[in-house]
Design a protein around this motif. Structure first.
Motif, PDB file in Angstrom:
ATOM      1  N   ASP A 139       3.551  44.869  16.323  1.00 29.07           N
ATOM      2  CA  ASP A 139       3.105  44.656  14.958  1.00 29.07           C
ATOM      3  C   ASP A 139       1.746  45.286  14.753  1.00 29.07           C
ATOM      4  N   MET A 140       1.504  45.891  13.630  1.00 28.07           N
ATOM      5  CA  MET A 140       0.186  46.461  13.366  1.00 28.07           C
ATOM      6  C   MET A 140      -0.248  46.135  11.951  1.00 28.07           C
ATOM      7  N   LEU A 141      -1.493  45.705  11.827  1.00 23.65           N
ATOM      8  CA  LEU A 141      -2.072  45.431  10.522  1.00 23.65           C
ATOM      9  C   LEU A 141      -2.388  46.771   9.849  1.00 23.65           C
ATOM     10  N   PRO A 142      -1.933  46.971   8.602  1.00 22.75           N
ATOM     11  CA  PRO A 142      -2.264  48.240   7.943  1.00 22.75           C
ATOM     12  C   PRO A 142      -3.782  48.429   7.890  1.00 22.75           C
ATOM     13  N   HIS A 143      -4.233  49.625   8.187  1.00 19.22           N
ATOM     14  CA  HIS A 143      -5.672  49.910   8.162  1.00 19.22           C
ATOM     15  C   HIS A 143      -5.870  51.406   7.947  1.00 19.22           C
ATOM     16  N   VAL A 144      -7.109  51.790   7.709  1.00 16.52           N
ATOM     17  CA  VAL A 144      -7.431  53.209   7.531  1.00 16.52           C
ATOM     18  C   VAL A 144      -8.518  53.579   8.532  1.00 16.52           C
ATOM     19  N   VAL A 145      -8.311  54.693   9.207  1.00 15.32           N
ATOM     20  CA  VAL A 145      -9.284  55.172  10.186  1.00 15.32           C
ATOM     21  C   VAL A 145     -10.062  56.349   9.597  1.00 15.32           C
ATOM     22  N   LEU A 164      -8.565  46.176   6.275  1.00 15.30           N
ATOM     23  CA  LEU A 164      -9.313  46.560   7.471  1.00 15.30           C
ATOM     24  C   LEU A 164      -9.562  48.067   7.469  1.00 15.30           C
ATOM     25  N   LEU A 165     -10.820  48.447   7.669  1.00 20.78           N
ATOM     26  CA  LEU A 165     -11.168  49.855   7.841  1.00 20.78           C
ATOM     27  C   LEU A 165     -11.689  50.016   9.264  1.00 20.78           C
ATOM     28  N   LEU A 166     -11.227  51.041   9.947  1.00 23.09           N
ATOM     29  CA  LEU A 166     -11.706  51.282  11.311  1.00 23.09           C
ATOM     30  C   LEU A 166     -12.456  52.594  11.366  1.00 23.09           C
ATOM     31  N   SER A 167     -13.689  52.527  11.859  1.00 19.48           N
ATOM     32  CA  SER A 167     -14.418  53.772  12.072  1.00 19.48           C
ATOM     33  C   SER A 167     -14.240  54.174  13.531  1.00 19.48           C
TER      34      SER A 167
END
Ligand code: ZN
Length: 323
Positions: A139-145, A164-167
């Motif tokens: 399972d993965m939480l939608p996010h933007v890298v 969630l935003l991932l840098s």
């Protein structure tokens, strides 16, 4: 008043050993007024199909007559992996670079994936901004890298609007493992090197069309167009968590069957030491590994494919930067 236009062109990405042309379709949407060019693609990892569905709905919904600038969209960036419903290409097609997202900006005289990337790069390099749609594994939480410290890319990530935003650190700032795993060859990273702001939305998990996630993807893409002033309207303000992607995932130290800890939910904050699950010997019932969070952070991915081998990723935990 003139109208916006749509056209679709089939291009040849490369040729297979038999001579069969590997082709894909590039959609071009031209607005009534001048403006930036946005390039968006999906399915360079062919089993990651939510992005392709996002682009089909985007096609139906894009109000051409209020578009400024140009959108270039490639729903199936890698037809080979798409047909194989796979992440990488088998050795028969590319024994050097099985993962297309490690070879950007490609090489017209290189391996199959390098050639495919180089052909797309001819189009991509004209763009002022890039959205490369992906999905993770269940399972993965939608996010933007986006690239850490790159404000223009961060603006696009915020506009896309996942919770969630991932840098991700890149180049000299990145750890040795980042380089060893070839992450410098990701499209998003190669584009940033050329000063083109770019983001990688990860729209939940692969192989399935997930209705909510696809809708969020279409909304996110339209919102990116608004942030670029290619569509009228404001980008809504949202609450979000900004976290840093880190490479030290929780991995299986033993092979066996992995049972995730019941009650764990994606998006929850887990303190260091939180139980993630147990790897069992399926024959003797012996527990082989009690997996635990190796640091405080947001749990954003948890494997549901229970048969694991040592080295497999069990969970991903991102360090929180800002709430
Ligand atoms: Zn992917």
């Amino acid at each position: 008043m003139t109208a916006g236009t749509h056209s679709a062109e089939e291009i040849t990405l490369a040729r297979l050993p038999s001579g069969v042309a590997l082709t894909t379709t590039v959609h071009t949407y031209r607005g009534v007024d001048d403006g930036p060019t946005l390039y968006v693609q999906a399915a360079q990892h062919g089993r990651e199909v939510n992005g392709a569905e996002v682009l089909r709905r985007f096609h139906d919904r894009l109000p051409l007559d209020s578009l400024s600038g140009t959108v270039l969209a490639v729903p199936v960036a890698n037809p080979l992996t798409f047909d194989l419903v796979s992440y990488i290409t088998p050795e028969e097609f590319d024994s050097v670079n099985p993962n297309m997202n490690r070879v950007w900006p490609g090489d017209p005289s290189g391996s199959l994936h390098q050639r495919m990337a180089a052909r797309l790069w001819e189009i991509i390099s004209q763009a002022d901004a890039i959205v490369d749609l992906h999905t993770g594994s269940p399972d993965m939480l939608p996010h933007v890298v986006y690239r850490e410290g790159d404000d223009r890319s961060r603006d696009l990530a915020e506009a896309f609007g996942t919770d969630l935003l991932l840098s991700e650190e890149a180049g000299e700032d990145a750890p040795e493992e980042w380089h060893r795993r070839g992450f410098a060859g990701k499209l998003r990273v190669a584009a940033a090197e050329e000063d083109i702001p770019s983001i990688t939305p990860e729209l939940a998990h692969n192989k399935q069309i997930l209705e909510d996630v696809v809708e969020d993807g279409v909304d996110g893409l339209c919102s990116v167009l608004r942030a670029l002033e290619m569509l009228p309207g404001d980008v809504p303000d949202r609450d979000r968590t900004v976290a840093r992607n880190h490479l030290g995932q929780v991995t299986a130290s033993q092979s066996g069957l992995f049972r995730p800890e019941p009650g764990l939910e994606l998006g929850q904050f887990v303190p260091e030491g939180t139980a993630i699950g147990t790897v069992y010997d399926p024959a003797s019932y012996e527990p082989r590994q009690e997996a635990a969070a190796d640091r405080d952070g947001v749990l954003y991915a948890l494997t549901r494919e229970a048969t694991v081998i040592a080295g497999d990723q069990l969970a991903s935990i991102a360090l929180v930067r800002e709430d």
